[in-house]
Design an enzyme around this catalytic site. Structure first.
Site, short mmCIF file in Angstrom:
data_model
loop_
_atom_site.label_atom_id
_atom_site.label_comp_id
_atom_site.label_asym_id
_atom_site.label_seq_id
_atom_site.Cartn_x
_atom_site.Cartn_y
_atom_site.Cartn_z
N LYS A 193 10.50 -6.58 6.03
CA LYS A 193 10.64 -5.41 5.89
C LYS A 193 11.80 -5.08 6.90
O LYS A 193 12.88 -4.18 5.83
CB LYS A 193 9.96 -4.50 6.62
CG LYS A 193 8.22 -4.26 6.21
CD LYS A 193 7.75 -2.92 6.46
CE LYS A 193 5.85 -3.27 5.55
NZ LYS A 193 4.96 -2.33 6.74
N LYS A 217 3.89 -9.88 -3.91
CA LYS A 217 2.60 -9.82 -3.51
C LYS A 217 2.26 -7.76 -4.38
O LYS A 217 3.73 -7.34 -4.44
CB LYS A 217 2.57 -9.87 -2.49
CG LYS A 217 0.97 -8.94 -1.45
CD LYS A 217 1.30 -8.66 -0.64
CE LYS A 217 1.97 -7.41 0.43
NZ LYS A 217 1.78 -7.31 1.69
N LYS A 276 1.99 -1.64 -2.56
CA LYS A 276 2.44 0.04 -2.89
C LYS A 276 3.99 0.32 -2.25
O LYS A 276 4.26 1.38 -3.36
CB LYS A 276 1.69 0.56 -1.51
CG LYS A 276 0.40 0.57 -1.73
CD LYS A 276 -0.26 1.79 -0.50
CE LYS A 276 -2.07 1.50 0.59
NZ LYS A 276 -1.19 0.53 1.69
#
Ligand code: TYM
Length: 334
Positions: free
Chosen positions: A114, A197, A200
């Site tokens: 991230k 993956k 969202k």
């Protein structure tokens, strides 16, 4: 008879959950809620690690809770609540941060991913300590099992390390939890990019199946999913990631075994197979979507359910926190 405890949660980071959340987590939650005393949270404090519009975050939090219920989590049987409604989470996270090594936190791959994606400007300290708050979530409830998708495994391992460390230093305050990861469905991939993956926060919407999307839109996304040129419906993760992912989704949503689906579509093309899957997706998500939208039509009632569940959660969490405060030597207020 007391049942073993189960804890899990999701971030309210989008208007809808995606099919990876549903298959990787929610289906397990639903099936385990009888055998376990279950706690399910909407982790809104975790969601603050990304930029949010305040009104939208509130709405996403309600929507996430509504989807839990719509997917079969029963708030009369399981404790379904909003993380920030139970203050002990943030408080225990602080205590746990004092026994977490900097290097240990720095090894978390999700943080590395991230922070690389957001860049230094968007990478806040909350993102770094995120797994410590997650450990607090789990440990407050004396949790035995944590059903999650494969991307959360490392965080649950850290939780175990912190529980063992605390117990060794201060006495047995915490149950040491184990992660429960369903091997076959631990990772659902993006329909357009089947080696990444499904998420969202994916950059493109085309590869993500949203629980609350119009079923016709989901059907279209299935029909457009990336496959390969072989033309045979066959599971082979390495050389056929697209078709294998669709088979995994098909099997998970129908409760069937992959070989039986391969047999059904033997000698038929991808078009037929995708049509079959689109139908499965519409049949499964259609009713979930309707129930969720019904619940959201009465936010007052939903808020009342969440409030009474938060009271139930706080009783357990406060007892653990109070014990921890004593053990580490904080002076009790008289
Ligand atoms: P979150 O919100 O990213 O995801 C919620 C759950 O969905 C699973 N999942 C997937 N499973 C299979 N395939 C995918 N593509 C996929 N995408 C997501 C995740 O593994 C997860 O189980 N840190 C957690 C939330 C959390 C938590 C907790 C979980 C906070 N505290 C305590 C368990 C216990 C997270 O961000 O999940």
């Amino acid at each position: 008879m007391t049942r073993p405890r189960l804890y899990s949660g999701m971030q309210p980071s989008a208007d809808s959950l995606q099919v990876g959340n549903y298959i990787g987590a929610l289906l397990q939650w639903r099936d385990l809620q009888d055998a376990y005393e279950a706690f399910f949270s909407v982790v809104d404090l975790h969601a603050l690690t990304q930029p949010n519009d305040p009104a939208e975050l509130r709405e996403k939090t309600r929507r996430t809770a509504a989807q839990y219920i719509a997917a079969g989590i029963e708030p009369s049987r399981s404790t379904l609540y909003v993380q920030s409604h139970v203050r002990a989470h943030a408080e225990l996270a602080w205590i746990l941060s004092t026994i977490t090594g900097f290097g240990e936190a720095n090894r978390m791959t999700q943080f590395k991913d991230k922070s690389a994606r957001y860049g230094t400007d968007q990478t806040n300290v909350g993102l770094f300590t995120y797994p410590v708050l997650m450990a607090a979530d789990i440990l407050l409830y004396q949790t035995d099992i944590v059903p999650v998708g494969d991307d959360q495994k490392q965080h649950v391992e850290l939780t175990r390390d912190l529980a063992e460390r605390f117990n060794a230093r201060y006495g047995a305050a915490f149950t040491v939890p184990i992660p429960v990861i369903q091997k076959e469905t631990a990772r659902i991939y993006d329909l357009q990019n089947p080696t990444a993956k499904m998420s969202k926060s994916a950059e493109s919407d085309a590869g993500v199946l949203w629980l609350l999307d119009d079923p016709a839109v989901s059907a279209k996304k299935v029909m457009r999913a990336v496959t390969d040129s072989e033309g045979t419906v066959r599971y082979d993760r390495e050389s056929k990631p697209g078709v294998s992912n669709l088979l995994t989704i098909y099997a998970a949503l129908t409760g069937r075994q992959i070989p039986s689906i391969e047999d059904e579509y033997a000698g038929r093309g991808y078009g037929d197979f995708k049509k079959g899957l689109a139908e499965v997706v519409v049949n499964e998500f259609g009713p979930v979507r309707e129930r969720a939208l019904d619940l959201l039509a009465d936010p007052g009632e939903l808020d009342r359910v969440l409030a009474s569940n938060a009271d139930r959660a706080a009783e357990v969490a406060d007892a653990t926190l109070s014990d921890v405060y004593d053990r580490v030597g904080l002076l009790r207020r008289s």
